[in-house]
Design an enzyme around this catalytic site. Structure first.
Site, PDB file in Angstrom:
ATOM      1  N   SER A   1       0.836  -1.190   0.000  1.00  0.00           N
ATOM      2  CA  SER A   1       0.000   0.000   0.000  1.00  0.00           C
ATOM      3  C   SER A   1       0.876   1.248   0.000  1.00  0.00           C
ATOM      4  O   SER A   1       1.938   1.269   0.637  1.00  0.00           O
ATOM      5  CB  SER A   1      -0.886  -0.006   1.243  1.00  0.00           C
TER       6      SER A   1
ATOM      7  N   TYR B   1      -0.680  -1.013  10.448  1.00  0.00           N
ATOM      8  CA  TYR B   1      -0.997  -1.497   9.101  1.00  0.00           C
ATOM      9  C   TYR B   1       0.185  -1.252   8.172  1.00  0.00           C
ATOM     10  O   TYR B   1       0.639  -2.151   7.451  1.00  0.00           O
ATOM     11  CB  TYR B   1      -2.253  -0.780   8.589  1.00  0.00           C
TER      12      TYR B   1
END
Lengths: 448, 244
Positions: free
Chosen positions: B137, B150
């Site tokens: 990401s 995350y």
């Protein structure tokens, strides 16, 4: 970009507009994409399900309801070649379903005109297609449906099982619960349709032709020029279609490229006004005269708006009205007279007039029954509401019913006057759900 | 032959499953809710005529994931593609996230893909063919106060894929790691973002078209590559003032 910590699903605010441009409201929107999302809304929260969002009336938002965009649920769940039945999630579009069915030599006989409309919406509005005298409304092709309501869980309903729930849900405007899936009956797909245009000199003459020749035809509808005045009012054509059957089951199911509809019929440009509309109608009529016979492929025939979406981009900033009415056959002459008188007195320039024969079992708030179904389109303007109100009176006077899903303006009093079983519908909804969790602007306006 | 998608029920995973089915590959679809998987598998097998098996489990339990994959793979044609679009975020994810929630983020975003690779890569190495695809990401390009754990897990995954490539490429197995920008999925729904959201279908088409041919790190949508470079190059004196 702060996340919404308190709410169980990602949500956003959206300005939603009825397709005719008449009602606009700000609403909270969620876009579930897993089954558990359906169970996670806060208890007691008012809600409504939205598919393509192409209802003319504000049926998929409003009334303080959370809007659940159901289009991620568009999967084919089962298919039985022998019976020609398909089971699918209710967010599937008619275009996707057509592609699946056509590749297997089948199609759904009742199709409203654009491929981006979803099956759930078709059930909720009990829509009709091009051949309601032959094929009835959508309900006839729904073998079974699955409905979710937080208080009742998942339920199956059909004409045999939970029959009352089925009756209330088909044409129930999404107010009985969340239509999750349905089993639909398909039938063999013709190779093409042979179309014939028959000219007629007035509205009554086209409808006489429709009654005379349309009853036996697979497909029959009229196009009428409602800008023509005097004795020529409503002159136009009867379009007759005959399916050409063959056993060449096609694999070319992939739908061709088509025009998308705008989110609603409001547009920066307004072309539909005098003298453009009368001239356009005249030219369109002339074109029909040139091609008396032609063939149409299934996709083009079933989804005529897919090649004419531009029509909806020319109504200007306020959008349009569509008035659709079902008139008992003996009363049609009186309706036509009243329509002509109103068009001339209020100087309306209708962009479309079209009639079909109708034979389908009515009840509750369903737009179904026996008679002549007529649609009239006209731009929303300073005088248009007075014209629509005149059509309301006319409809009631001749014992007709107006189509609730086609008119975001339709007043409660008119619906109460024209639909004798409205109170049955209201009572049925309350029996199902005393808290009336599923709401919309349409439900508020009609006190459902 | 068989393609395995871990995290298949929605978003990019579902779009990947559709494109893999369109290309005619038998599928093993892994996600947490059987209802979503059954609907997807039914749709793909009916529309594209491919065999689609499902495995419903919570991937945060790496042992259960490994056992499930082992059992399912034994009944399927050899696995030649392993795609790992699995991921989860936590709204309260800051550097002070409590350990149990932090662990779940690490388990789902890092341990689960690694466990799936451990289970299915040996067969590919033996046959000298196959492809493993992981997804990172842009949120992991540079640490910030939000999505802290995350991003850490995704950065760990990027490092793991680097190692994986080092191990597997000489044996003829393609290893690709795509760093994803905002996609129009539930992660980005309802968020006001400065940059446009990519369409999951477009990303899935590209990944499946290049399956076995793309190697190393790629950015999707591609305009993110220069942006990530620029973000990494910012001195902290500037970066620290950004609020995003």
């Amino acid at each position: 970009m702060a996340a919404d910590d308190a709410f169980p699903l990602p949500r956003q605010q959206a300005e939603l507009c009825s397709f005719d441009g008449g009602v606009e409201e700000r609403a909270w929107l969620v876009r579930p994409d897993r089954y558990r999302d359906l169970e996670q809304l806060p208890d007691g929260m008012r809600r409504i399900v939205r598919g393509g969002g192409y209802s003319y009336a504000a049926a998929s938002f409003g009334g303080g309801a959370l809007v659940q965009d159901f289009r991620a649920f568009d999967r084919v769940l089962g298919f039985d070649a022998e019976s020609g039945r398909v089971r699918c999630e209710a967010g599937i579009t008619l275009g996707k379903l057509f592609a699946f069915a056509a590749a297997r030599g089948l199609y759904l006989p009742v199709q409203p005109g654009h491929p981006d409309i979803t099956v759930g919406g078709c059930i909720a509005a009990d829509v009709h297609g091009k051949s309601p005298a032959l094929d009835g409304t959508f309900r006839r092709w729904v073998v079974e449906l699955t409905l979710f309501h937080p208080a009742r869980g998942l339920q199956t309903a059909s004409a045999e099982e939970n029959a009352e729930l089925f009756e209330l849900t088909c044409g129930g405007y999404g107010l009985t619960g969340h239509i999750v899936a349905a089993t639909l009956q398909l039938r063999p797909l013709p190779i093409e349709w042979e179309l014939e245009n028959v000219a007629a000199l007035s509205l009554l003459a086209t409808v006489d032709l429709l009654v005379e020749r349309g009853a036996g035809a697979g497909l029959a509808y009229t196009w009428n020029d409602l800008c023509a005045s005097g004795a020529a009012f409503g002159r136009g054509f009867l379009h007759l279609g005959r399916a050409v059957n063959g056993d060449a089951a096609r694999a070319d199911g992939a739908p061709p490229r088509y025009q998308r509809l705008p989110p609603c019929a409001r547009s920066p440009l307004r072309a539909w006004r005098r003298p453009v509309t009368p001239l356009f109608n005249r030219a369109y009529g002339g074109l029909q005269r040139l091609g008396r016979h032609r063939q149409a492929k299934p996709f083009a025939l079933l989804f005529p708006i897919a090649s004419r979406a531009a029509y909806f981009r020319l109504f200007g900033g306020r959008g349009l009205h569509e008035y659709q009415v079902l008139v008992p056959r003996p009363a049609f002459a009186a309706f036509a007279r009243g329509l002509q008188e109103a068009v001339q007195r209020l100087r309306v320039a209708p962009t479309l007039g079209s009639c079909k024969l109708f034979t389908a079992t009515g009840g509750h708030l369903r737009f179904a029954g026996d008679g002549i179904c007529m649609a009239v389109d006209f731009p929303r303007s300073a005088t248009s509401v007075a014209f629509a109100a005149r059509l309301d009176d006319l409809t009631a006077e001749v014992g007709g019913i107006p189509n609730v899903i086609k008119d975001s303006r339709l007043p409660r009093a008119v619906v109460e006057r024209c639909y004798p079983r409205l109170d049955d519908f209201r009572r049925g909804l309350l029996r199902l759900d005393a808290d009336r969790l599923y709401r919309s602007e349409l439900a508020e306006r009609l006190a459902l | 032959m068989t393609a395995v998608v871990v995290g298949a029920s929605a978003g990019l995973g579902r779009a990947l499953a559709v494109e893999l089915a369109r290309s005619g590959r038998p599928l093993l679809l892994v996600a947490s809710d059987r209802r979503d998987l059954d609907a997807l598998a039914g749709d793909l097998s009916l529309r594209f005529g491919v065999a689609a098996k499902v495995l419903a489990l919570d991937a945060a339990d790496a042992d259960a994931l490994a056992a499930g994959l082992r059992a399912a793979a034994a009944e399927l044609p050899p696995v030649e593609a392993l795609l790992l679009p699995i991921g989860t975020v936590d709204d309260g994810d800051t550097p002070l996230l409590e350990p149990a929630r932090a662990r779940r983020l690490i388990d789902v975003n890092f341990t689960a893909p690694a466990a799936a690779v451990r289970e299915l890569l040996p067969g590919m190495l033996e046959r000298h063919r196959g492809a493993v695809v992981g997804f990172g990401s842009v949120a992991a390009a540079r640490g910030r106060s939000r999505n802290a754990v995350y991003a850490a897990a995704k950065r760990a995954l990027a490092s793991y894929f680097e190692s994986l490539r080092h191990l597997a490429e000489p044996a003829g197995v393609a290893v690709a790691f795509y760093v994803l920008g905002y996609l129009d999925t539930r992660l980005a729904f309802g968020r006001r973002l400065l940059l446009p959201k990519g369409a999951p279908t477009a990303v899935a088409r590209r990944v499946v078209r290049r399956l076995g041919r793309d190697r190393g790190v790629g950015y999707l949508p591609r305009f993110w590559y220069p942006l990530v470079l620029a973000l990494k190059a910012l001195p902290h004196a500037v970066y620290g003032r950004l609020d995003f």
